[in-house]
Design an enzyme around this catalytic site. Sequence first.
Site, PDB file in Angstrom:
ATOM      1  N   HIS A  28      45.309  33.114  32.476  1.00  0.00           N
ATOM      2  CA  HIS A  28      45.567  33.357  33.898  1.00  0.00           C
ATOM      3  C   HIS A  28      45.268  32.111  34.733  1.00  0.00           C
ATOM      4  O   HIS A  28      44.847  32.201  35.880  1.00  0.00           O
ATOM      5  CB  HIS A  28      44.770  34.569  34.408  1.00  0.00           C
ATOM      6  CG  HIS A  28      45.286  35.864  33.832  1.00  0.00           C
ATOM      7  ND1 HIS A  28      46.381  36.513  34.365  1.00  0.00           N
ATOM      8  CD2 HIS A  28      44.896  36.589  32.773  1.00  0.00           C
ATOM      9  CE1 HIS A  28      46.617  37.615  33.652  1.00  0.00           C
ATOM     10  NE2 HIS A  28      45.729  37.673  32.668  1.00  0.00           N
ATOM     11  N   THR A  29      45.485  30.961  34.124  1.00  0.00           N
ATOM     12  CA  THR A  29      45.323  29.708  34.856  1.00  0.00           C
ATOM     13  C   THR A  29      46.674  29.075  35.193  1.00  0.00           C
ATOM     14  O   THR A  29      46.757  28.276  36.108  1.00  0.00           O
ATOM     15  CB  THR A  29      44.513  28.693  34.023  1.00  0.00           C
ATOM     16  OG1 THR A  29      45.084  28.643  32.717  1.00  0.00           O
ATOM     17  CG2 THR A  29      43.044  29.100  33.918  1.00  0.00           C
ATOM     18  N   ASP A  30      47.733  29.441  34.462  1.00  0.00           N
ATOM     19  CA  ASP A  30      48.994  28.685  34.656  1.00  0.00           C
ATOM     20  C   ASP A  30      49.573  28.881  36.051  1.00  0.00           C
ATOM     21  O   ASP A  30      50.008  27.929  36.690  1.00  0.00           O
ATOM     22  CB  ASP A  30      50.018  28.959  33.537  1.00  0.00           C
ATOM     23  CG  ASP A  30      50.485  30.391  33.393  1.00  0.00           C
ATOM     24  OD1 ASP A  30      49.927  31.303  34.051  1.00  0.00           O
ATOM     25  OD2 ASP A  30      51.434  30.618  32.597  1.00  0.00           O
ATOM     26  N   ASP A 162      53.931  30.207  28.410  1.00  0.00           N
ATOM     27  CA  ASP A 162      54.552  30.716  27.190  1.00  0.00           C
ATOM     28  C   ASP A 162      55.766  29.877  26.796  1.00  0.00           C
ATOM     29  O   ASP A 162      55.969  29.555  25.628  1.00  0.00           O
ATOM     30  CB  ASP A 162      54.990  32.181  27.374  1.00  0.00           C
ATOM     31  CG  ASP A 162      53.840  33.064  27.833  1.00  0.00           C
ATOM     32  OD1 ASP A 162      52.676  32.623  27.742  1.00  0.00           O
ATOM     33  OD2 ASP A 162      54.111  34.187  28.295  1.00  0.00           O
TER      34      ASP A 162
HETATM   35  C1  GLA Z   1      51.469  36.010  30.436  1.00  0.00           C
HETATM   36  C2  GLA Z   1      52.349  35.074  31.253  1.00  0.00           C
HETATM   37  C3  GLA Z   1      51.806  33.643  31.215  1.00  0.00           C
HETATM   38  C4  GLA Z   1      50.320  33.604  31.581  1.00  0.00           C
HETATM   39  C5  GLA Z   1      49.535  34.651  30.775  1.00  0.00           C
HETATM   40  C6  GLA Z   1      48.101  34.755  31.202  1.00  0.00           C
HETATM   41  O1  GLA Z   1      51.548  35.657  29.074  1.00  0.00           O
HETATM   42  O2  GLA Z   1      53.663  35.085  30.766  1.00  0.00           O
HETATM   43  O3  GLA Z   1      52.557  32.824  32.084  1.00  0.00           O
HETATM   44  O4  GLA Z   1      50.138  33.783  32.956  1.00  0.00           O
HETATM   45  O5  GLA Z   1      50.121  35.934  30.877  1.00  0.00           O
HETATM   46  O6  GLA Z   1      47.403  33.592  30.916  1.00  0.00           O
END
Ligand code: GLA
Length: 363
Positions: A28-30, A162
């Site tokens: 949850h940093t992106d 991702d």
């Molecule tokens: C999902 C989202 C990513 C990221 C994660 C949490 O996988 O697709 O972009 O925010 O949650 O780190």
Amino acid sequence: MISPETFFDGAPAVNASAPGRVNMLGEHTDYNDGFMLPVATPQRTLAAVKPSGDDHFHFYSSTLDESVSFGRKFHAPQGFGSYIEGCVRLMEEHGVDVPPLRVYVSTNLPVGAGMSSSAALEVAVLRAIRELTGANVDDVLLARMAQQAEIRFAHVNCGIMDQMASSIADEEHLLFIDARTLEHHLLPMPEGAELIVMDSGVPRKLAASKYNERRAECNEAARMLGVQALRDVTDPDSVERLPTPLRERARHVVRENMRVLEAARGVSAARFGELMNASHASLRDDYEVSIEELDVLCARLREQPGVYGARLTGAGFGGAVVALCEKGRAQSAAREALFRYNTAHRQGRILIPEMAANNGEST
Ligand code: GLA
């Protein structure tokens, strides 16, 4: 199930593939312009393409045994076809002349377990189209297109991690990503360690609504702190003056970024494991995206000899956990943890290391 030979009436013009990802640290940093450390999975999605020769797109997923067809000027119905259509449209927006295509996809990635099967699908299809058309698209742009395909065509408001991981990471390294600049580099895995990834068996039900809620909370916290994004908070104590729950959300993000930066400087496997445990506690207590099953599965893994640390990976609310383990001990640690985790109501499975008995997915 239709074979590729039947679907293409012969061979496809291009075969491409892309992996899923497991995020080791930096959750949850992106979408806060922060930092993360994913690795690619051995499981991959394959995309084979060929011009259709008619005025229609025809997509087939052998994993779902579903097909969709639609005219050049129309849209795919929501489902796996919308991800593929998104890739086609993004390439077109980039000025690439994409002919109507037949696209055949298959995967051995578990769908919905939090290993980014959707990013793997997008990146595999974009790679196939890039090769077919000779489009001038580098791997970072390809990741951006994949993210846009997901946001605009599958209506999932994801960050960039991702797709960057699927496009650029490999199985042997950690991929350090700066989500603001998209600068990235491969780093060695902690020495003498290997991964375990296990599915909790709990589908990620609340993930989408809570994900959007957390994003909004982070934006609000950044606004109140007077920074562009939480990545810009340099003094971790400054978040303590925010009201609850923004304080806790921001605390997680700021400290999670610090954990990633420490790990990226190069730490022992034991220290990396501690950072993973701290990350899980923060996701559970401050970010509130864990559930009991993920906590229990991490606890069962941490009890195993050789396990340095364990945490939920991906968005949370179900899906997978990742553990770092002393090399050579992952198989037995994973099996033992699974045995202790499973109950009549709860069935997990081992995703990495890949073990024939545990992988029921078709390719
Ligand atoms: C999902 C989202 C990513 C990221 C994660 C949490 O996988 O697709 O972009 O925010 O949650 O780190």
